[in-house]
Structure formats: structure tokens, C-alpha cells
Design a protein around this motif. Structure first.
Motif, PDB file in Angstrom:
ATOM      1  N   PRO A  29       0.947  -1.582   0.177  1.00  0.00           N
ATOM      2  CA  PRO A  29      -0.028  -0.572  -0.012  1.00  0.00           C
ATOM      3  C   PRO A  29       0.851   1.073   0.164  1.00  0.00           C
ATOM      4  N   GLY A  30       0.606   2.220  -0.812  1.00  0.00           N
ATOM      5  CA  GLY A  30       0.866   3.587  -0.688  1.00  0.00           C
ATOM      6  C   GLY A  30       2.646   3.742  -1.713  1.00  0.00           C
ATOM      7  N   CYS A  31       2.916   2.687  -2.529  1.00  0.00           N
ATOM      8  CA  CYS A  31       4.205   2.743  -2.877  1.00  0.00           C
ATOM      9  C   CYS A  31       4.623   2.920  -4.097  1.00  0.00           C
ATOM     10  N   ALA A  32       3.871   3.246  -5.095  1.00  0.00           N
ATOM     11  CA  ALA A  32       3.539   4.077  -5.998  1.00  0.00           C
ATOM     12  C   ALA A  32       2.472   5.347  -6.292  1.00  0.00           C
ATOM     13  N   ARG A  33       3.179   5.836  -6.677  1.00  0.00           N
ATOM     14  CA  ARG A  33       2.715   7.757  -7.519  1.00  0.00           C
ATOM     15  C   ARG A  33       3.179   8.224  -8.761  1.00  0.00           C
ATOM     16  N   TYR A  34       2.702   8.564  -9.528  1.00  0.00           N
ATOM     17  CA  TYR A  34       2.169   8.974 -10.939  1.00  0.00           C
ATOM     18  C   TYR A  34       3.714  10.642 -10.693  1.00  0.00           C
ATOM     19  N   VAL A  35       4.209  10.333 -11.794  1.00  0.00           N
ATOM     20  CA  VAL A  35       5.729  11.441 -11.675  1.00  0.00           C
ATOM     21  C   VAL A  35       5.896  11.973 -13.355  1.00  0.00           C
ATOM     22  N   GLY A  36       6.222  12.512 -13.406  1.00  0.00           N
ATOM     23  CA  GLY A  36       6.971  13.542 -14.669  1.00  0.00           C
ATOM     24  C   GLY A  36       5.428  14.267 -14.859  1.00  0.00           C
ATOM     25  N   VAL A  53       5.038   6.082 -13.446  1.00  0.00           N
ATOM     26  CA  VAL A  53       4.682   5.579 -11.983  1.00  0.00           C
ATOM     27  C   VAL A  53       6.481   5.091 -11.508  1.00  0.00           C
ATOM     28  N   ALA A  54       6.213   5.881 -10.721  1.00  0.00           N
ATOM     29  CA  ALA A  54       7.452   5.980  -9.798  1.00  0.00           C
ATOM     30  C   ALA A  54       6.843   5.009  -8.930  1.00  0.00           C
ATOM     31  N   ILE A  94       6.394   1.384 -15.380  1.00  0.00           N
ATOM     32  CA  ILE A  94       6.637   1.586 -13.789  1.00  0.00           C
ATOM     33  C   ILE A  94       8.183   1.857 -13.836  1.00  0.00           C
ATOM     34  N   THR A  95       9.319   2.674 -12.495  1.00  0.00           N
ATOM     35  CA  THR A  95      10.513   2.650 -12.434  1.00  0.00           C
ATOM     36  C   THR A  95      10.152   2.784 -11.077  1.00  0.00           C
TER      37      THR A  95
END
Length: 404
Positions: A29-36, A53-54, A94-95
Motif C-alpha cells: 500500500p502507498g508504494c506507487a505514485r505518478y511522476v513527471g 509511475v515511480a 513503472i520505474t
């Protein structure tokens, strides 16, 4: 890291994005976020169709999470921690969070991390280091990053020279983002690009052209290109280029209702000479289609038609192709030549090349043979062109006669 307001965007509920974020959240849970770009563009009210996604998950954990959700996982850049998820035929990149271990100006050796601040610190500009949760909640890791995105300010994270030495392509990205967002060139960034410009020699020609093409596609790249020239970056990236015609070219395109065209803008940076066009194609390693277009524009036989009559324009379109004729005309208009460019552009875009209605079989039926066939058909085609393409097939065939 502090959460701020939430993004509101339709892409947050797109099926592919929802499926990927749910799969990653199920693993941790909470491990991924959009970025850029998707976050930056949404803040600026611009469309987004490319989603990064990071995540704190390692690449094997990402693959396992996607497979558990029956989402295709493609290892597009394992050494850099990148997996592309494909759901409903839509890709999501995803990175894993990472920090640089070693850089040489072209590529980096990275180590994975779970620290969002370390991941943000290795990015290029503050406006590209904004994260958003699956529900759109914004996380500002680098101070002023959200304000930069809203204002269109392009400012390097930390020490600009260090960011550039990590990847010299960032020099061109600095001007590309300035061309698109236009808040004004940051003086510190400009100075750093000038100091580090020789590093562009380490960048492959294809990457330079890809970045320059994206810059030239901006609605009005003239100011950014002038800044490149002032810093000596334009000469390092495109030796011999001059942006002097770009303001006039943008104005001519706008007047004629033409969309921004990076290839035509590239032409405007150089003298219209066939040799230079060939050298430019070879140096930038442009595509075959782009190379042919440069050569067609530079062909000295292509006539000036801006302000010419309809018959002359139609003949030029037929002989040299409407795109090459239009390219020359738009650049002439940028130089101050008079004429109705809008009307010419409309004709060029609607042009369909007429088909010469007589062929070799007609010549044979008329009793012609050998070299006489080519000579007769050539003369007949010239007469057809001179008629404004109005001579009918029957009239043309009637002119075919065997010698003697």
C-alpha cells in the motif's frame, strides 16, 4: 515530503492506470505514485497521454504484482528499474525509485532506493519532480516544484552543472521545456548550459535530432532558440544554424493557418543549398522520409511561386510536389516575400497530383518503338502540362504518330 491538494484529471480513472495502480498497491500500500509529465501537464491544464509511475517496489516485485493482476509486464529497461505495464493495449511505464551511483554524461549506473527524496534529487528540473498518488494527491518533494509547474519555470534541481554532467542531453531539454512553457529563461540554467555545451559531443546524433525536433514543434520556439544561440548551444548541437528567420516563420505559419512544422523550421535554420541539406541529413541521421523532404526543399529547380498565377503553381506542384513548393514559399514569406500564402497553403494541402492519361501501350498501338516511345510521351506530357492538365486522353492519343 508534504502532501498538498489533489489533481483532478480524467486519466486518473482510466482503466489502464487504475488497474496498474491497484496492482502495485495490493503488493504494498502507498508504494506507487505518478511522476513527471502527466503530473506537470495536468497542473498546467494541458492534456496527458504518457504515464510514468515511480514505485518503491523492486523490478521483480513489480513484475510479480502485475502478473498477479493479469497485467502484461514488459521489461523495457531492467538495468534502470523500468517495467512497462500493458493493460487494455495501453502502456504505463513503472520505474523503481533510484539514485545515481555513477554517470558519464550519457548513461547512469543506478542503485534502487525506497527514499522519495533520493529519487527526486536525481531528476532534471523541479517541475518534473512532482509526485501524485493514485487518487491525485500531490506530494511536493522539491520546494517550489509545484509553483514552477504552474508558472512554467524551468529550473534545475540542485546544482545545474552537476545535473548536466550527469546527462548532457539535459542541455537540450532545458531549451525544449522553455520553448513549450515560456516563463523566461532561468539565468543560472542558461549559464550552466553555456559552460557545459561541449558535452553535447558525447550525445548520439539521433538523440540530438529527437530533442531538437520536439523543441521546434513548440508553438513558438524562437525565444528558446535565440537563448540557445546566445549560450553557444545551438552551434554545438547544429553547427551553422541561425534562428534569425524563426520569428517570421512562426508568423507566416500562423497567418497561413499552418500547424507548427519542425522539419520546415529546421530548414529555416540553414541556407537553402542542396549540399548543406545532404550534410545535415547525414549529420543528424534523420529518417529517409525527412532526408527526402530536405533534399526536395533544397532542390534549386523548385521555382518561387508565392504570388505566381494558378497555372504556374499547378505546374510547380506537379513537377516538384506540393510539399516542397509550399516549404519554399513559407520560408520565403518568413523572409518578407509578398503573396497570398494562406491561399497557396490551402491549395497545397488539397492538391492531388493528376495522372498523365497516356502510357506506353498507347504509343505501341500508334506504331512507335524503342527510344521514340519515350520522346513522344515526354513531348506529349509537356503539352498536357502546358494546357493546364486539360487536354483529354483522346486528344493526346490522337497526337501520337509513328515517325515517317
Amino acid at each position: 515530503m508534504r502532501p498538498t491538494e489533489r489533481l483532478k484529471a480524467a486519466w486518473l480513472t482510466a482503466s489502464a492506470n487504475l488497474a496498474v495502480m491497484r496492482a502495485l498497491d495490493a503488493a504494498r500500500p502507498g508504494c506507487a505514485r505518478y511522476v513527471g509529465g502527466c503530473v506537470r501537464n495536468t497542473l498546467r491544464g494541458l492534456p496527458s497521454d504518457d504515464f510514468d509511475v515511480a514505485t518503491q517496489l523492486t523490478p521483480p516485485q513489480v513484475i510479480a504484482a502485475l502478473q498477479a493482476a493479469s497485467i502484461r509486464a514488459v521489461p523495457t529497461g531492467l538495468e534502470h528499474g523500468t517495467i512497462t505495464a500493458v493493460h487494455d493495449s495501453k502502456p504505463v511505464e513503472i520505474t523503481t525509485l533510484r539514485r545515481d551511483v555513477e554517470t558519464d554524461g550519457r548513461r547512469a549506473v543506478v542503485a534502487f532506493t525506497e527514499d522519495w527524496s533520493e529519487d527526486a534529487a536525481r531528476r532534471d528540473f523541479r517541475l518534473n519532480a512532482i509526485y501524485a498518488g493514485a487518487d491525485g494527491t500531490l506530494f511536493e518533494v522539491i520546494e517550489e516544484s509545484i509553483a514552477d509547474a504552474l508558472a512554467g519555470r524551468v529550473i534545475f534541481i540542485g546544482d545545474a552543472d552537476q545535473r548536466l554532467r550527469e546527462d548532457y542531453l539535459r542541455i537540450l531539454r532545458f531549451y525544449r521545456f522553455n520553448a513549450w512553457y515560456g516563463a523566461g529563461i532561468d539565468a543560472d540554467g542558461q549559464a550552466a548550459c553555456a559552460r557545459q555545451r561541449e558535452g553535447l559531443a558525447k550525445i548520439a546524433a539521433e538523440r540530438i535530432w529527437k530533442e531538437m525536433k520536439r523543441t521546434l514543434a513548440a508553438p513558438d520556439p524562437a525565444s528558446a532558440m535565440r537563448a540557445m544561440e546566445d549560450a553557444g548551444v545551438l552551434e554545438a548541437a547544429l553547427p551553422g544554424a541561425s534562428p534569425a528567420l524563426l520569428p517570421g516563420l512562426v508568423a507566416a505559419e500562423t497567418e497561413a493557418g499552418l500547424a507548427p512544422d519542425p522539419m520546415r523550421r529546421l530548414m529555416a535554420l540553414f541556407p537553402r543549398r542542396l549540399r548543406e541539406a545532404g550534410e545535415l541529413s547525414a549529420r543528424l541521421k534523420v529518417s529517409n522520409e525527412e532526408s527526402l523532404r530536405l533534399a526536395a526543399w533544397a532542390d534549386p529547380a523548385v521555382p518561387r511561386v508565392l504570388g505566381a498565377g494558378e497555372a504556374a503553381v499547378a505546374e510547380a506542384f506537379y513537377r516538384f510536389g506540393a510539399p516542397a513548393v509550399l516549404d519554399r514559399a513559407v520560408i520565403e514569406a518568413a523572409s518578407g516575400a509578398g503573396g497570398d500564402l494562406a491561399a497557396l497553403a490551402a491549395r497545397a494541402l488539397a492538391w492531388t497530383r493528376p495522372k498523365f492519361p497516356v502510357g506506353g501501350s498507347d504509343a505501341l498501338a500508334a506504331g512507335l518503338a524503342g527510344p521514340d516511345i519515350g520522346k513522344a510521351l515526354g513531348a506529349l506530357e509537356e503539352a498536357w502540362i502546358a494546357s493546364g492538365f486539360t487536354l483529354s486522353r483522346s486528344a493526346l492519343v490522337a497526337r501520337l504518330k509513328a515517325p515517317g
